[in-house]
Design a protein around this motif. Structure first.
Motif, short mmCIF file in Angstrom:
data_model
loop_
_atom_site.label_atom_id
_atom_site.label_comp_id
_atom_site.label_asym_id
_atom_site.label_seq_id
_atom_site.Cartn_x
_atom_site.Cartn_y
_atom_site.Cartn_z
N ASP A 148 10.43 -0.17 11.52
CA ASP A 148 11.36 -0.17 10.38
C ASP A 148 10.93 0.79 9.27
OD1 ASP A 148 12.83 -2.04 11.69
OD2 ASP A 148 12.14 -3.76 10.52
N GLY A 149 9.81 1.48 9.46
CA GLY A 149 9.38 2.49 8.49
C GLY A 149 8.69 1.93 7.26
N THR A 153 5.08 7.19 7.97
CA THR A 153 4.59 7.71 9.25
C THR A 153 3.15 7.24 9.47
OG1 THR A 153 5.94 9.66 8.93
CG2 THR A 153 4.19 9.82 10.58
N PRO A 154 2.87 6.53 10.59
CA PRO A 154 1.49 6.11 10.84
C PRO A 154 0.57 7.32 11.02
CG PRO A 154 3.03 4.93 12.26
CD PRO A 154 3.80 6.04 11.61
N THR A 269 1.79 6.92 5.77
CA THR A 269 2.00 7.76 4.58
C THR A 269 2.48 6.94 3.38
OG1 THR A 269 4.19 8.21 5.49
CG2 THR A 269 2.50 9.90 5.83
N ASP A 270 3.15 5.80 3.62
CA ASP A 270 3.72 5.02 2.52
C ASP A 270 3.07 3.64 2.35
OD1 ASP A 270 5.47 7.08 2.14
OD2 ASP A 270 7.08 6.16 3.34
N GLY A 271 2.04 3.34 3.12
CA GLY A 271 1.43 2.02 2.96
C GLY A 271 0.44 1.73 4.07
N THR A 272 -0.27 0.59 3.90
CA THR A 272 -1.23 0.12 4.92
C THR A 272 -0.78 -1.26 5.37
OG1 THR A 272 -3.11 1.40 4.14
CG2 THR A 272 -3.61 -0.64 5.29
N VAL A 287 1.41 -6.15 4.04
CA VAL A 287 1.53 -4.72 3.75
C VAL A 287 1.04 -4.48 2.33
CG1 VAL A 287 3.95 -4.89 2.98
CG2 VAL A 287 3.06 -2.71 3.81
N HIS A 288 0.37 -3.36 2.13
CA HIS A 288 0.03 -2.87 0.79
C HIS A 288 0.77 -1.55 0.66
CE1 HIS A 288 -1.99 -1.85 -2.85
NE2 HIS A 288 -2.90 -2.79 -2.75
#
Ligand SMILES: NC(=O)c1ccc[n+]([C@@H]2O[C@H](COP(=O)([O-])OP(=O)(O)OC[C@H]3O[C@@H](n4cnc5c(N)ncnc54)[C@H](O)[C@@H]3O)[C@@H](O)[C@H]2O)c1
Length: 371
Positions: A148-149, A153-154, A269-272, A287-288
């Motif tokens: 789901d993004g 991008t991992p 790119t947008d979180g861990t 998620v962070h």
């Protein structure tokens, strides 16, 4: 009663279970509730263990291994023997025209694993491989979040498992310290099946490993206090290069007491994303987000709900060649693990030959239980 896995009303797959040791109890509990599989026979090198399982279980016969393999009532063999016997039992079952589902690791050597897949292809039977824990809500919710993004991008992942060693609790832990065991072949399947489920197949690996102690001491059961030899590496680390370019760092150890790190972390790119222990079916996914101020638990959004060991076999029964816990995936992961050990000993990056698909995601699904 839950939603049926297949909904077709087809009769359950009739299972012959070979190997009645420690892990068998978890499968037996699953067979008591699942509708897509039915245990009809059990066997073990030690007939007393098979008899003890069959005792009091209606419709379950204790047989010799050879008898179980020849039995007309058995559609599929569940192989719960020790790793060194996995390929031999699989090959004998396939030769008898049975589908097979093996505990992990899929085999000890990459070559024998490949021989199992080739024999199954020739015989036209299905091959499944544990672990099926990654079909539960823990790993599958992580998978849904990536798809789901949620983290963009991992880019990279970290997978960490440390324990001081299974000889502390397992009454016959010899196989954990022989080829086919060690932290990588024993626990690596959970983490690498999860990484392939989350991030796709692997094309190369770089490994390093060590073995600090020549023997271990059994901590429980009738053999408590007995020393057993160590003939495999007990701390293995390295990097998996996924087809996508994502780099996963793996640490698998029977030489460490504890860690504070999440079992699996995926950096995007947008979180861990923090994904729970892949040796369990459930657990929180957090998620962070980039720019966020802490960890947020995500609601369960994928996976078989309240699943337990054997759900991969039920998935095979319901989906046939579209099974998710496939032998193809088990073989890919086996090749990755053996290539890590080769790399550790040779000091070179090793390419992975086997191709595997990222298994199909599991939507949030109630499992089919007996009425
Ligand atoms: N113990 C666990 O917590 C655990 C968890 C997940 C998976 N597993 C996997 O399950 C498998 C079995 O583990 P376990 O802990 O139950 O081992 P175990 O030693 O307790 O039991 C294995 C059983 O298989 C029988 N066996 C061995 N070779 C055989 C052969 N050739 N033919 C017939 N029977 C044979 C043994 O007599 C024994 O009863 C392993 O592959 C292990 O990696 C174990």
């Amino acid at each position: 009663m839950g939603l049926a896995l297949n909904g077709t009303g087809r009769p359950p797959l009739r299972i012959g279970m070979i190997g009645c040791g420690v892990i068998a109890a978890q499968y037996l509990a699953t067979f008591d509730v699942l509708a897509d599989v039915e245990l009809v026979a059990v066997a073990d090198l030690d007939p007393a263990r098979a008899a003890a399982v069959a005792d009091g279980r209606e419709g379950v016969r204790a047989l010799a291994v050879e008898e179980l393999l020849a039995d007309d009532q058995v559609d599929a063999v569940l192989n719960l023997t020790i790793p060194a016997a996995h390929a031999e039992i699989d090959l004998r079952a396939i030769a008898a025209g049975k589908h097979v589902y093996s505990e992990k690791p899929f085999a000890v050597t990459t070559e024998e694993g490949r021989a199992v897949l080739e024999a199954a292809e020739r015989a036209g039977v299905q091959v499944g491989s544990a672990p099926d824990t990654v079909l539960g809500t823990g790993t599958q919710t992580g998978r849904a979040a990536i798809d789901d993004g949620v983290i963009g991008t991992p880019v990279a992942a970290m997978a960490t498992m440390v324990t001081p060693g299974h000889e502390r609790w397992h009454p016959q832990p010899d196989y954990y310290y022989a080829p086919g065991g060690g932290p990588l072949l024993d626990m690596g399947p959970y983490y690498i099946h999860a990484l392939v489920t989350l991030l796709g197949p692997v094309r190369a690996v770089i490994g390093a490993s060590s073995r600090q102690r020549p023997e271990r001491t059994i901590g429980s059961g009738p053999r408590a206090g007995e020393a057993i030899p160590v003939s495999t590496d007990t701390h293995v680390t390295g990097v998996l290069v996924h087809d996508s370019g994502v780099l996963s760092t793996l640490v698998m150890s029977f030489d460490a007491v504890a860690t504070t790190i999440h079992p699996i972390e995926i950096h995007g790119t947008d979180g861990t994303l923090a994904v729970p222990d892949p040796n369990r079916f459930d657990g929180d996914v957090s998620v962070h987000r980039l720019g966020g101020d802490g960890w947020e638990v995500l609601p369960a959004s994928g996976g078989y709900v309240a699943a337990s060991r054997g759900i991969g076999l039920a998935d095979m029964a319901a989906r046939g060649e579209r099974l998710r816990a496939s032998g193809e995936l088990g073989q890919h992961v086996l090749e990755v693990m053996n290539a890590m050990l080769t790399s550790a000993h040779d000091g070179h990056r090793v390419a992975i030959d086997s191709s595997s698909r990222r298994p199909e995601a599991v939507p949030l699904t109630e499992v089919a239980v007996r009425a």
